[in-house]
Design a protein around this motif. Structure first.
Motif, PDB file in Angstrom:
ATOM      1  N   PHE A   1      77.881  23.799 -42.641  1.00  0.00           N
ATOM      2  CA  PHE A   1      76.922  23.042 -41.791  1.00  0.00           C
ATOM      3  C   PHE A   1      75.748  23.867 -41.206  1.00  0.00           C
ATOM      4  N   LEU A   2      75.679  25.039 -41.429  1.00  0.00           N
ATOM      5  CA  LEU A   2      74.520  25.934 -41.048  1.00  0.00           C
ATOM      6  C   LEU A   2      73.516  25.964 -41.967  1.00  0.00           C
ATOM      7  N   PRO A   3      72.225  26.497 -41.666  1.00  0.00           N
ATOM      8  CA  PRO A   3      71.228  26.513 -42.639  1.00  0.00           C
ATOM      9  C   PRO A   3      71.524  27.640 -43.490  1.00  0.00           C
ATOM     10  N   GLU A   4      72.138  28.665 -43.113  1.00  0.00           N
ATOM     11  CA  GLU A   4      72.084  29.811 -44.088  1.00  0.00           C
ATOM     12  C   GLU A   4      73.279  29.855 -44.943  1.00  0.00           C
ATOM     13  N   THR A   5      74.283  29.018 -44.830  1.00  0.00           N
ATOM     14  CA  THR A   5      75.556  29.098 -45.381  1.00  0.00           C
ATOM     15  C   THR A   5      75.724  27.731 -46.137  1.00  0.00           C
ATOM     16  N   ALA A   6      75.243  26.484 -45.539  1.00  0.00           N
ATOM     17  CA  ALA A   6      75.541  25.164 -46.099  1.00  0.00           C
ATOM     18  C   ALA A   6      75.084  25.489 -47.637  1.00  0.00           C
ATOM     19  N   LYS A   7      73.954  25.912 -48.114  1.00  0.00           N
ATOM     20  CA  LYS A   7      73.629  25.920 -49.323  1.00  0.00           C
ATOM     21  C   LYS A   7      74.719  26.367 -50.433  1.00  0.00           C
ATOM     22  N   TYR A   8      75.689  27.028 -50.183  1.00  0.00           N
ATOM     23  CA  TYR A   8      76.710  27.576 -50.851  1.00  0.00           C
ATOM     24  C   TYR A   8      77.538  26.400 -51.486  1.00  0.00           C
ATOM     25  N   ALA A   9      77.620  25.218 -50.960  1.00  0.00           N
ATOM     26  CA  ALA A   9      78.546  24.283 -51.441  1.00  0.00           C
ATOM     27  C   ALA A   9      77.807  23.073 -51.110  1.00  0.00           C
ATOM     28  N   GLN A  10      77.350  22.261 -52.374  1.00  0.00           N
ATOM     29  CA  GLN A  10      76.316  21.435 -52.198  1.00  0.00           C
ATOM     30  C   GLN A  10      77.139  20.267 -51.684  1.00  0.00           C
ATOM     31  N   ASP A  11      78.474  20.078 -51.897  1.00  0.00           N
ATOM     32  CA  ASP A  11      79.046  18.720 -51.436  1.00  0.00           C
ATOM     33  C   ASP A  11      80.524  19.469 -51.075  1.00  0.00           C
ATOM     34  N   VAL A  12      81.164  19.128 -50.167  1.00  0.00           N
ATOM     35  CA  VAL A  12      82.136  19.528 -49.452  1.00  0.00           C
ATOM     36  C   VAL A  12      83.261  18.154 -49.298  1.00  0.00           C
ATOM     37  N   ASP A  13      84.406  18.083 -49.712  1.00  0.00           N
ATOM     38  CA  ASP A  13      85.277  17.515 -49.760  1.00  0.00           C
ATOM     39  C   ASP A  13      86.567  17.940 -48.880  1.00  0.00           C
ATOM     40  N   VAL A  14      86.792  17.148 -47.859  1.00  0.00           N
ATOM     41  CA  VAL A  14      88.057  17.636 -47.259  1.00  0.00           C
ATOM     42  C   VAL A  14      89.645  16.974 -47.807  1.00  0.00           C
ATOM     43  N   ILE A  15      90.315  17.804 -48.258  1.00  0.00           N
ATOM     44  CA  ILE A  15      91.401  17.362 -48.883  1.00  0.00           C
ATOM     45  C   ILE A  15      92.648  17.699 -47.849  1.00  0.00           C
ATOM     46  N   GLU A  16      93.585  16.514 -47.720  1.00  0.00           N
ATOM     47  CA  GLU A  16      94.650  16.495 -46.884  1.00  0.00           C
ATOM     48  C   GLU A  16      96.061  17.182 -47.632  1.00  0.00           C
ATOM     49  N   ILE A  17      96.537  18.419 -46.918  1.00  0.00           N
ATOM     50  CA  ILE A  17      97.512  19.253 -47.443  1.00  0.00           C
ATOM     51  C   ILE A  17      98.887  19.085 -46.687  1.00  0.00           C
ATOM     52  N   GLY A  18      98.379  18.293 -45.353  1.00  0.00           N
ATOM     53  CA  GLY A  18      99.939  17.986 -44.740  1.00  0.00           C
ATOM     54  C   GLY A  18     100.090  19.192 -43.605  1.00  0.00           C
ATOM     55  N   LEU A  19      99.101  19.705 -42.987  1.00  0.00           N
ATOM     56  CA  LEU A  19      99.501  20.595 -41.961  1.00  0.00           C
ATOM     57  C   LEU A  19      99.861  20.071 -40.640  1.00  0.00           C
ATOM     58  N   ASP A  20     100.592  20.778 -39.854  1.00  0.00           N
ATOM     59  CA  ASP A  20     101.139  20.296 -38.557  1.00  0.00           C
ATOM     60  C   ASP A  20     100.215  19.398 -38.047  1.00  0.00           C
ATOM     61  N   THR A  21     100.676  18.061 -37.801  1.00  0.00           N
ATOM     62  CA  THR A  21     100.013  17.130 -37.152  1.00  0.00           C
ATOM     63  C   THR A  21      99.661  17.138 -35.696  1.00  0.00           C
ATOM     64  N   GLN A  22     100.929  17.596 -34.999  1.00  0.00           N
ATOM     65  CA  GLN A  22     100.654  17.633 -33.471  1.00  0.00           C
ATOM     66  C   GLN A  22      99.998  18.688 -32.988  1.00  0.00           C
ATOM     67  N   TYR A  23      99.912  19.817 -34.111  1.00  0.00           N
ATOM     68  CA  TYR A  23      99.083  20.926 -33.608  1.00  0.00           C
ATOM     69  C   TYR A  23      97.392  20.532 -33.656  1.00  0.00           C
ATOM     70  N   LEU A  24      97.339  20.012 -35.028  1.00  0.00           N
ATOM     71  CA  LEU A  24      95.858  19.616 -35.149  1.00  0.00           C
ATOM     72  C   LEU A  24      95.275  18.474 -34.203  1.00  0.00           C
ATOM     73  N   ASN A  25      96.313  17.610 -33.745  1.00  0.00           N
ATOM     74  CA  ASN A  25      95.909  16.507 -32.470  1.00  0.00           C
ATOM     75  C   ASN A  25      95.705  17.410 -31.412  1.00  0.00           C
ATOM     76  N   ASP A  26      96.392  18.411 -31.088  1.00  0.00           N
ATOM     77  CA  ASP A  26      96.501  18.981 -29.627  1.00  0.00           C
ATOM     78  C   ASP A  26      95.434  20.116 -29.539  1.00  0.00           C
ATOM     79  N   VAL A  27      95.055  20.732 -30.593  1.00  0.00           N
ATOM     80  CA  VAL A  27      94.207  21.853 -30.442  1.00  0.00           C
ATOM     81  C   VAL A  27      92.886  21.862 -29.900  1.00  0.00           C
ATOM     82  N   GLU A  28      92.478  22.626 -28.807  1.00  0.00           N
ATOM     83  CA  GLU A  28      90.888  22.350 -28.483  1.00  0.00           C
ATOM     84  C   GLU A  28      90.201  23.331 -29.413  1.00  0.00           C
TER      85      GLU A  28
END
Length: 510
Positions: A194-221
């Motif tokens: 999402f930064l001007p210098e680096t966003a150009k290297y990926a015209q479209d970004v899709d986030v794909i779910e791979i089942g990482l630890d839900t508790q950690y993802l919910n709690d991490v700051e």
């Protein structure tokens, strides 16, 4: 939505293996299947030639898993191993052997740039050379391979991150980075997209779910957030049936000079359109009729000087003051601005020449009230915080500025970023048509109008930036990028509010 840094991703991986009692190979298999399914759903068996370039680490292992599933589903696949080192990860080696068991054509070994494969423009490249943990420069022959892929004009899909792109700094060598048409990144978006210098290297970004630890993802700051529509609904403040104009505050806007009254017209109208109950504009005499006719809803206070402001006197008690739009840099204006800043105790939104005066007289910064909102464009930001070596350094400098002066700073641009101390909020609305004169004046007025209604300064800024971009998105539908004007953004603020409550199917049919 949280943005994950490199340390968060590593910890999420570690906890996933422990808490789900799986091996890294299992997790790699899961990731590879998710990438394959995304590709398979799009290609539906089409026999386009697919070139898969795999590195020697875990990103390469992901690529080998994808290659295996594509081969077993009948796709036209050629896999290449990019031998940039003698070291190979264990997971890579296992998946290399698994691919050889199902593919009649074993992977092609690339060791130099003598025989780079021919790639046609109507073919597809899957990039799995280097992952998000990259921390070194490219070997010269690998750089030539990357240049070769980019020059092919083939459709390029990168796994997790385009090869050559670092997770937390800008590239050392811009030619050593893959330009991906699509990047399938795992589990959560990353700031680098999402930064001007680096966003150009990926015209479209899709986030794909791979089942990482839900508790950690919910709690991490993470202290990094990507602002989506649903994030705003949590603090949206609906209007009460028995409310009145006084319920939603009284905003004062200070600015304007001869030839720049339009900026005050835009800011004042945006302030009212976003929902301020009352708005007053303090301007020089030359702008009186322009503002009274252009925005009949605004109350106008004129300064005795015709062409510029030399006195910021007013008798009202504003809920918020928005200052700087079209203000000009006349010495008398600068002096009265300095006097005003020293005595003022009201909440401030500071834009345009207000920022330029502060940048040139930084001893005044200590007088701005806590949680004042500053909305600089790139040149104004440079004057405030100094130059930076890359976008990541820019954010660090703005964080330091925000902490020093307890201020909220908007780094304006595509994916505008709101910074408050160590927290950053990356906006997702908006379009290139908004790169037009007066767009920043509209944003300043909108943020002031939201503060006037009772939103706290940080909420008002995050909300205002999103609504501003969304109004631009609504406006561009009728005009196109080139024809969009700042006044069109103002006129579409109401539609932006309505978009907040549209369901996905409604948006698709709109």
């Amino acid at each position: 939505m949280k943005l994950l840094g490199l340390s968060h991703i590593k910890e999420a991986d570690r906890l996933t293996l422990i808490n789900q009692n799986i091996s890294y190979l299992d997790l790699m298999e899961r990731a590879g299947i998710a990438v394959f399914e995304t590709i398979h759903n799009r290609l539906q068996g089409a026999q386009v030639p697919i070139h898969i370039f795999c590195g020697l680490g875990n990103n390469g292992g992901d690529g080998l898993v994808v290659a295996r599933y594509l081969v077993t589903h009948g796709y036209n696949v050629t896999t290449y191993i990019v031998n940039f080192s003698k070291n190979r990860s264990e997971a890579f080696l296992v998946n290399y052997d698994r691919l050889k068991e199902v593919d009649e054509e074993w992977p092609v070994q690339l060791k130099n740039d003598d025989n780079l494969p021919a790639i046609a423009a109507n073919e597809m490249v899957i990039d799995a050379m280097f992952g998000i943990g990259l921390n070194r420069s490219m070997l010269p022959w690998v750089k030539k391979l990357i240049i070769h892929i980019n020059a092919s004009k083939a459709f390029v899909l990168s796994i997790d991150v385009p090869s050559g792109l670092y997770a937390e700094k800008s590239p050392d060598d811009k030619e050593s980075v893959i330009y991906a048409n699509v990047c399938l990144t795992f589990q959560a978006p990353k700031l680098v997209f999402f930064l001007p210098e680096t966003a150009k290297y990926a015209q479209d970004v899709d986030v794909i779910e791979i089942g990482l630890d839900t508790q950690y993802l919910n709690d991490v700051e993470t202290q990094m957030s990507l602002i989506l529509k649903n994030d705003l609904l949590g603090f949206y403040n609906p209007r009460g049936k028995f409310s009145h104009k006084g319920t939603y505050g009284h905003a004062l806007l200070i600015g304007g000079s001869k030839g720049k009254i339009g900026s005050m017209l835009l800011a004042s109208k945006a302030c009212l359109r976003v929902g301020a109950g009352l708005a007053s504009a303090l301007i020089p005499e030359c702008g009186y009729f322009t503002l009274q006719v252009g925005v009949p809803e605004v109350m106008v206070i004129t300064n005795k000087n015709t062409d510029y402001l030399e006195d910021f006197q007013f008798e009202m008690k504003p809920s918020v003051i928005c200052i700087g739009m079209g203000l000009g840099l006349h010495p008398d204006t600068i002096n009265t601005f300095a006097e005003f800043i020293k005595r003022n105790r009201n909440q401030l939104v500071i834009d345009a020449d207000g920022l330029n005066i502060l940048a040139a007289n930084q001893e005044l910064l200590k007088f701005i009230p806590e949680k004042s909102v500053l909305t600089p464009h790139v040149k104004e930001l440079t004057r405030l915080v100094g130059s930076w070596k890359d976008d990541f350094d820019k954010i660090e400098k703005v964080k330091a500025f925000s902490k020093k002066y307890d201020s909220i700073v908007v780094i304006k641009g595509a994916n505008s970023i709101t910074v408050y101390h160590e927290e950053i909020f990356v906006n997702t609305s908006g379009n290139p048509g908004m790169a037009t004169a007066g767009s920043g004046d509209v944003l300043a007025g909108m943020i002031a109008g939201l503060i006037s209604q009772g939103y706290n300064a940080l909420q008002a800024t995050i909300f205002g930036v999103y609504l501003h971009g969304s109004a631009g998105d609504c406006g561009v539908e009728g005009f196109g990028y080139q024809a969009l004007l700042a006044s069109d953004i103002v006129e579409n603020i109401g539609k932006a509010y309505l978009e907040l409550f549209k369901q996905p199917e409604e948006q698709a049919n709109a």
